[in-house]
Scaffold this motif. Sequence first.
Motif, PDB file in Angstrom:
ATOM      1  N   HIS A 371       0.978  -1.179  -0.262  1.00 15.98           N
ATOM      2  CA  HIS A 371       0.023   0.063  -0.128  1.00 15.98           C
ATOM      3  C   HIS A 371       0.965   1.181  -0.033  1.00 15.98           C
ATOM      4  O   HIS A 371       1.074   1.801   0.939  1.00 15.98           O
ATOM      5  CB  HIS A 371      -1.007   0.053   1.174  1.00 15.98           C
ATOM      6  N   THR A 372       1.245   1.519  -1.300  1.00 15.91           N
ATOM      7  CA  THR A 372       2.052   2.868  -1.336  1.00 15.91           C
ATOM      8  C   THR A 372       1.364   4.252  -1.220  1.00 15.91           C
ATOM      9  O   THR A 372       0.025   4.198  -1.209  1.00 15.91           O
ATOM     10  CB  THR A 372       2.707   2.924  -2.713  1.00 15.91           C
ATOM     11  N   SER A 373       1.830   5.189  -1.132  1.00 19.31           N
ATOM     12  CA  SER A 373       1.167   6.456  -0.957  1.00 19.31           C
ATOM     13  C   SER A 373       0.306   6.951  -2.252  1.00 19.31           C
ATOM     14  O   SER A 373      -0.584   7.599  -2.262  1.00 19.31           O
ATOM     15  CB  SER A 373       2.053   7.800  -0.728  1.00 19.31           C
ATOM     16  N   ALA A 374       0.914   6.200  -3.338  1.00 17.83           N
ATOM     17  CA  ALA A 374       0.209   6.551  -4.671  1.00 17.83           C
ATOM     18  C   ALA A 374      -1.023   5.475  -4.911  1.00 17.83           C
ATOM     19  O   ALA A 374      -1.596   5.384  -6.035  1.00 17.83           O
ATOM     20  CB  ALA A 374       0.941   6.352  -5.711  1.00 17.83           C
ATOM     21  N   GLY A 375      -1.320   4.390  -3.975  1.00 18.92           N
ATOM     22  CA  GLY A 375      -2.216   3.436  -4.011  1.00 18.92           C
ATOM     23  C   GLY A 375      -1.624   2.033  -4.028  1.00 18.92           C
ATOM     24  O   GLY A 375      -0.267   1.950  -3.924  1.00 18.92           O
ATOM     25  N   PRO A 376      -2.306   0.987  -4.093  1.00 21.24           N
ATOM     26  CA  PRO A 376      -1.930  -0.439  -3.909  1.00 21.24           C
ATOM     27  C   PRO A 376      -1.002  -0.804  -5.287  1.00 21.24           C
ATOM     28  O   PRO A 376      -1.153  -0.258  -6.490  1.00 21.24           O
ATOM     29  CB  PRO A 376      -3.075  -1.059  -4.126  1.00 21.24           C
ATOM     30  N   VAL A 377       0.103  -1.434  -5.047  1.00 17.61           N
ATOM     31  CA  VAL A 377       1.167  -1.744  -6.125  1.00 17.61           C
ATOM     32  C   VAL A 377       1.460  -3.138  -5.844  1.00 17.61           C
ATOM     33  O   VAL A 377       1.923  -3.649  -4.645  1.00 17.61           O
ATOM     34  CB  VAL A 377       2.414  -0.990  -6.077  1.00 17.61           C
ATOM     35  N   GLN A 378       1.415  -4.070  -6.834  1.00 21.69           N
ATOM     36  CA  GLN A 378       1.872  -5.476  -6.773  1.00 21.69           C
ATOM     37  C   GLN A 378       3.509  -5.379  -6.715  1.00 21.69           C
ATOM     38  O   GLN A 378       4.062  -4.786  -7.475  1.00 21.69           O
ATOM     39  CB  GLN A 378       1.400  -6.128  -7.964  1.00 21.69           C
ATOM     40  N   VAL A 379       4.143  -6.453  -5.613  1.00 21.77           N
ATOM     41  CA  VAL A 379       5.241  -6.281  -5.470  1.00 21.77           C
ATOM     42  C   VAL A 379       5.599  -7.972  -5.501  1.00 21.77           C
ATOM     43  O   VAL A 379       4.814  -8.710  -5.080  1.00 21.77           O
ATOM     44  CB  VAL A 379       5.990  -5.990  -4.299  1.00 21.77           C
ATOM     45  N   ARG A 380       6.844  -8.197  -5.929  1.00 24.32           N
ATOM     46  CA  ARG A 380       7.364  -9.654  -5.969  1.00 24.32           C
ATOM     47  C   ARG A 380       8.895  -9.809  -5.500  1.00 24.32           C
ATOM     48  O   ARG A 380       9.757  -8.926  -5.873  1.00 24.32           O
ATOM     49  CB  ARG A 380       7.287 -10.327  -7.469  1.00 24.32           C
TER      50      ARG A 380
END
Length: 956
Positions: A371-380
């Motif tokens: 949950h980044t400041s710019a919205g959700p981001v997928q990470v791997r």
Amino acid sequence: MEVTRRSFLQTAAASTLLLSLDRLAFVAAPGRAVAAPPPIPDYRSWEDLYRSKWTWDQVVRSSHFVNCWYQAHCAWNVFVKDGMVWREEQAADYPAIRSDTPDFNPRGCQKGACYSARMYDPTRVKYPLKRVGERGSGKWQRISWDQALAEIADLMLDTITAEGTDRIVWSLGPLYGTHTAGQMRLAFMLDSSSLDMNTEIGDGHPGAAVTFGKIVAERSLDDYFFSDVILVWGCNPLYTQIPNAHFFTEARYKGAHVVAIAPDYNASSIHADQWIPLNPGTDAAFALSLAHVIVGEKLHDAAFLREQTDLPFLVRANDGRFLRQRDLQKDGSADVLYVYDQRAGRIVEAPRDTLALGALEPALEGTFEAHTSAGPVQVRPVFALLRERLERDYAPEQTAAITGVHPDVVRDLARRIGTAKAVANVTSSNLAKFYHGNLMERAQILVFALCGHMGKRGSGFSAFPFLTHDGADTFAMLHRTGWIGKLRLMADIWPMLREAKKPGMTDEMLHYELGNRGLQAGLTVSGVMFWNVHGGLLEVSGRSQEWDPHLKRPVAEYLQESLDKGYQYVWPKPGNPPRILFEYGSNILRRLRGYPSVVKHLFPQLKALVTIDWRMTSTALASDYVLPAAGWYEKAEHKWGTPLMPYIHAGSKAASFHEAKSDWEICSRLARAVDERARARGLASFKDRHGGERPFEAFYDAFTMQGEFGETDDEKVAAELLRLSSNLKRVDWQQLKEKGYARFTGVGTSAVSIGNACEVPADDTVRPFENHVAHKVPYPTQTGRIQFYIDHPFYLELGETLPVHKAPPKAGGDYPLTLTGGHTRWSIHSAWRDDARMLRLQRGRPVMYMSVADADARGIRDGDTVEVRNDLDDFRIQAKISPAVRPGQVIIYHAWENYQFEGGKGFQNLIPSPLNPVELAGGEGHLRPIPICLQPSQNDRDTRVEVRRVDATRPA
Ligand code: SF4
């Protein structure tokens, strides 16, 4: 002709006499002025000379203080009679370290064994020379030391006062011996620029540098006796490590499986259990195919990967950058990175102060949401990205077409590595000299790390060997000796140390930080940056885009961006031409790839090119002044070594040679000349490059520490360097010079040694990276781990975030043959390249090795003279046809001097050394220049050429 015993003896006797008289020629030849001739012994015949060879006045311990690097060094007994060195013998009294490993005796090579003859041969410089004809015309005037130094000092003062201190540049040979002390001190006091030569010679190991945050990592030779598998990969130690090579071959008696991986069936392949030939420049593809099998068959060590590598670190799917704290929090740090903890079931900060994971269990696989400041981001995790890439691109069946290696061979070796207890490699700086050498090394290290072969007995990846005492830097800056001097120096540098040390920094990281500041300030300057910006090399090295299809914009743009954004630095600043160039143990016209550009662009801008050397090199021949330096048996000296042979070696003065002077004396007298000429010209002070005011007054007093170290006090300097060193505890100069060697007591704090990150035990082998692997000390990288993922914008742009294979560029044009090289068997660099004794072991002239198939296709026979050409230039050389060479490849072992070629055109003239943009990266994490690495490199192994026969002595 029948050779009778009598005629043989007569011939042999005549040869002995000729050789002996030749060595006496410098004292006997009429018309040759000699400053202080040694007394001529009363020899009546050749028999007297022969008999006298076995008598002597004294035996002195010494060594050859040449850059034999990987094989450095060996203790020799030097036999002196009538003021001359007559012969030398290996000392061979190194103690045994463990009862179950061999000792280091005897050590030596054929070059060292004939140095007593080499030191009296006609290439020696006897007295100071000043150019009186055109540059390179060979017209010289003999002048006195006083005249030479006064004239050079005046030119230096002109430059310092009119244009700036940084316009005086020192181009160096290898550092850190006694010979360096005077140069470092003089350059430091005058604020002139010293070039870092390590990347210039192509030894920067760019792949190891970005993966480990350093390049220094090497074991002691006896540690190979604990290895199960030894990979001789990309090197030829039978040529390049003559005193060391028996350790690799003898390890087989203890069960080691030795695998040689090289395109040609070289001298080392012959002694291996297995030879894996592969196409030149395809080592990354080969390594990644091994990684494919290791991961595919689950032979990897997941615990090691979680703790020691960045493979669990999370990468954002949307932009390929690491997930950073600043992505998650306002004012968050760019240095705090994340892993996914399987036990807690959430994303957590990766520990920074230690590698120990405690209760953490970072995931190697999976897709998570941040949950980044710019919205959700997928990470791997990096591992998941790597595994996918390996599965997709690097199955052995796919890479076989690239490497030429059969899939079964790959699978067999991968399983052997994956199941072995201890795997080690023999390293060299060969792969570092490929344009894509960074990718090759990153892929090689991946194979070792996947299986946890790192930092253990008999096990680990060696990158670059370096082990030096750490007294030289301190000596360069010292105001006076003793504890008061040390306290004063500490007071000088304490504010900088306090400012530089950031929370979480290890000692190792702090030393690299200080090294980086030295480069920023211009005390040290990247040689490659200097030669490209000021030497005109960019004219050819900047043509990368013509030869590398992956480049979408000109390399000059990357270079400019790198300078503008402060990724890399150069001094003097662009547009401020250098004015005085000292060649101090260097030989740029022999070693710089693309050297004609330097002659064309830089030389006309110089007020003086000054060579300080013991022999007349290619660069000396083109200089304005040549100053004779003492040879290795003519001075007190000690110098750097390597963990391979973890001993410092020393020598004391055994003889004199005409007007040659020790390096300390030359620098001292130059300091005195600067002082005297400044006084005569009424110059009281000067401004350094940063605007600070520095005194000329009492300059010489300050240089000598108020007379503590006089011009001929080499031995005192040698002793002081030892006293200042932290890693030669209880080693005393008097004992050292008598014994000739002493074991290091630690890796010390020098930025070029500390990277070994281990102990140097008195009674055990040296095992690099133990501090990281056993003691969990973070690596000096952005992630604090062995780092395989690089998310710098240059890496993202060029598709090199992970180790990948890229086809070699066609450097020099689209020609069918790849010109490669390597260190020669018969010289250490150019020091013995024109030595008559060594030439007798070869063809006596430069040769290029060529395959039978390529020679046949061109009507070339062994011994023919051929022309080699590409888009840059051409040169002529003799062809040596060898069935050991792979079709498509031609090999010239390095360091031939230009004057050994027809028309004086050496083979480096057509090597463009294209700049690789990823090596210009910086400004993020550990990507910034530090001493000896993380700067752009010169490379030469991808040069394309065509060859044709020009021999007029036989019909086609
Ligand atoms: S040249 Fe180097 S390797 Fe050879 S004998 Fe001398 S010190 Fe040893």
